[in-house]
Write a protein that holds these residues in place. Sequence first.
Motif, PDB file in Angstrom:
ATOM      1  N   UNK A   1     -26.005 -30.888  35.426  1.00  0.00           N
ATOM      2  CA  UNK A   1     -26.555 -31.368  36.798  1.00  0.00           C
ATOM      3  C   UNK A   1     -25.354 -32.159  37.275  1.00  0.00           C
ATOM      4  N   UNK A   2     -24.838 -33.087  36.923  1.00  0.00           N
ATOM      5  CA  UNK A   2     -23.618 -34.028  37.274  1.00  0.00           C
ATOM      6  C   UNK A   2     -22.732 -32.954  38.017  1.00  0.00           C
ATOM      7  N   UNK A   3     -22.109 -32.192  36.818  1.00  0.00           N
ATOM      8  CA  UNK A   3     -21.135 -31.202  37.366  1.00  0.00           C
ATOM      9  C   UNK A   3     -21.519 -30.183  38.437  1.00  0.00           C
ATOM     10  N   UNK A   4     -22.903 -29.866  38.712  1.00  0.00           N
ATOM     11  CA  UNK A   4     -23.205 -29.158  39.613  1.00  0.00           C
ATOM     12  C   UNK A   4     -23.371 -29.822  40.935  1.00  0.00           C
ATOM     13  N   UNK A   5     -23.192 -31.217  40.900  1.00  0.00           N
ATOM     14  CA  UNK A   5     -23.602 -32.114  42.041  1.00  0.00           C
ATOM     15  C   UNK A   5     -22.029 -32.889  42.306  1.00  0.00           C
ATOM     16  N   UNK A   6     -21.085 -32.184  41.873  1.00  0.00           N
ATOM     17  CA  UNK A   6     -19.721 -32.847  41.908  1.00  0.00           C
ATOM     18  C   UNK A   6     -19.221 -32.732  43.195  1.00  0.00           C
ATOM     19  N   UNK A   7     -19.131 -31.633  43.811  1.00  0.00           N
ATOM     20  CA  UNK A   7     -18.556 -31.470  44.971  1.00  0.00           C
ATOM     21  C   UNK A   7     -19.291 -31.542  46.035  1.00  0.00           C
ATOM     22  N   UNK A   8     -20.447 -31.522  46.100  1.00  0.00           N
ATOM     23  CA  UNK A   8     -21.397 -31.654  47.283  1.00  0.00           C
ATOM     24  C   UNK A   8     -22.916 -31.923  46.961  1.00  0.00           C
TER      25      UNK A   8
ATOM     26  N   UNK B   1     -14.585 -40.192  38.155  1.00  0.00           N
ATOM     27  CA  UNK B   1     -13.558 -40.587  37.247  1.00  0.00           C
ATOM     28  C   UNK B   1     -13.818 -40.054  35.886  1.00  0.00           C
ATOM     29  N   UNK B   2     -14.733 -40.394  35.624  1.00  0.00           N
ATOM     30  CA  UNK B   2     -15.241 -40.479  33.970  1.00  0.00           C
ATOM     31  C   UNK B   2     -15.226 -38.719  33.678  1.00  0.00           C
ATOM     32  N   UNK B   3     -16.207 -38.100  34.683  1.00  0.00           N
ATOM     33  CA  UNK B   3     -16.082 -36.428  34.501  1.00  0.00           C
ATOM     34  C   UNK B   3     -14.786 -35.949  34.596  1.00  0.00           C
ATOM     35  N   UNK B   4     -13.819 -36.311  35.377  1.00  0.00           N
ATOM     36  CA  UNK B   4     -12.466 -35.730  35.590  1.00  0.00           C
ATOM     37  C   UNK B   4     -11.713 -35.917  34.408  1.00  0.00           C
ATOM     38  N   UNK B   5     -11.702 -37.139  33.890  1.00  0.00           N
ATOM     39  CA  UNK B   5     -10.965 -37.600  32.679  1.00  0.00           C
ATOM     40  C   UNK B   5     -11.418 -36.827  31.522  1.00  0.00           C
ATOM     41  N   UNK B   6     -12.739 -36.486  31.409  1.00  0.00           N
ATOM     42  CA  UNK B   6     -13.184 -35.598  30.349  1.00  0.00           C
ATOM     43  C   UNK B   6     -12.551 -33.939  30.393  1.00  0.00           C
ATOM     44  N   UNK B   7     -12.646 -33.778  31.456  1.00  0.00           N
ATOM     45  CA  UNK B   7     -12.125 -32.351  31.954  1.00  0.00           C
ATOM     46  C   UNK B   7     -10.619 -32.361  31.450  1.00  0.00           C
ATOM     47  N   UNK B   8     -10.041 -33.226  32.135  1.00  0.00           N
ATOM     48  CA  UNK B   8      -8.701 -33.161  31.767  1.00  0.00           C
ATOM     49  C   UNK B   8      -8.370 -33.337  30.334  1.00  0.00           C
ATOM     50  N   UNK B   9      -8.980 -34.032  29.598  1.00  0.00           N
ATOM     51  CA  UNK B   9      -8.889 -34.193  28.123  1.00  0.00           C
ATOM     52  C   UNK B   9      -9.223 -32.922  27.535  1.00  0.00           C
ATOM     53  N   UNK B  10     -10.038 -32.246  27.640  1.00  0.00           N
ATOM     54  CA  UNK B  10     -10.537 -30.879  27.245  1.00  0.00           C
ATOM     55  C   UNK B  10      -9.517 -29.878  27.518  1.00  0.00           C
ATOM     56  N   UNK B  11      -8.725 -29.839  28.680  1.00  0.00           N
ATOM     57  CA  UNK B  11      -7.766 -29.082  29.204  1.00  0.00           C
ATOM     58  C   UNK B  11      -6.700 -29.360  28.220  1.00  0.00           C
ATOM     59  N   UNK B  12      -6.389 -30.572  28.111  1.00  0.00           N
ATOM     60  CA  UNK B  12      -5.017 -31.119  27.320  1.00  0.00           C
ATOM     61  C   UNK B  12      -5.402 -30.495  25.715  1.00  0.00           C
TER      62      UNK B  12
END
Length: 89
Positions: A16-23, A74-85
């Motif tokens: 739900x959070x990711x779904x509402x991230x952009x709009x 920021x929390x969500x972006x950091x987790x995504x960046x961590x997973x990409x890494x």
Amino acid sequence: MSEIFRLLGDPTRLGILLCCLEEAKAVGRIADELSLQQTSVSRHLRLLRGAGLVARERDGKWVFYRVGDDHVRSILANVVAHLDEEADV
């Protein structure tokens, strides 16, 4: 802090959070995009809103939900960046 991470640890709430991230989105649209029941989405949104992870905006009779603020983004972006890494290793 543990309550925030408990809420983020639930796959439905995270979706739900990711779904509402952009709009901002209405409950029905979130439910459709995630293939969930509207009642389930509403229940999860109530918990997320109580923790300040989502905010709601009213437009006439419609209520739209979005990620609460830049800290949550920021929390969500950091987790995504961590997973990409991790995937690159």
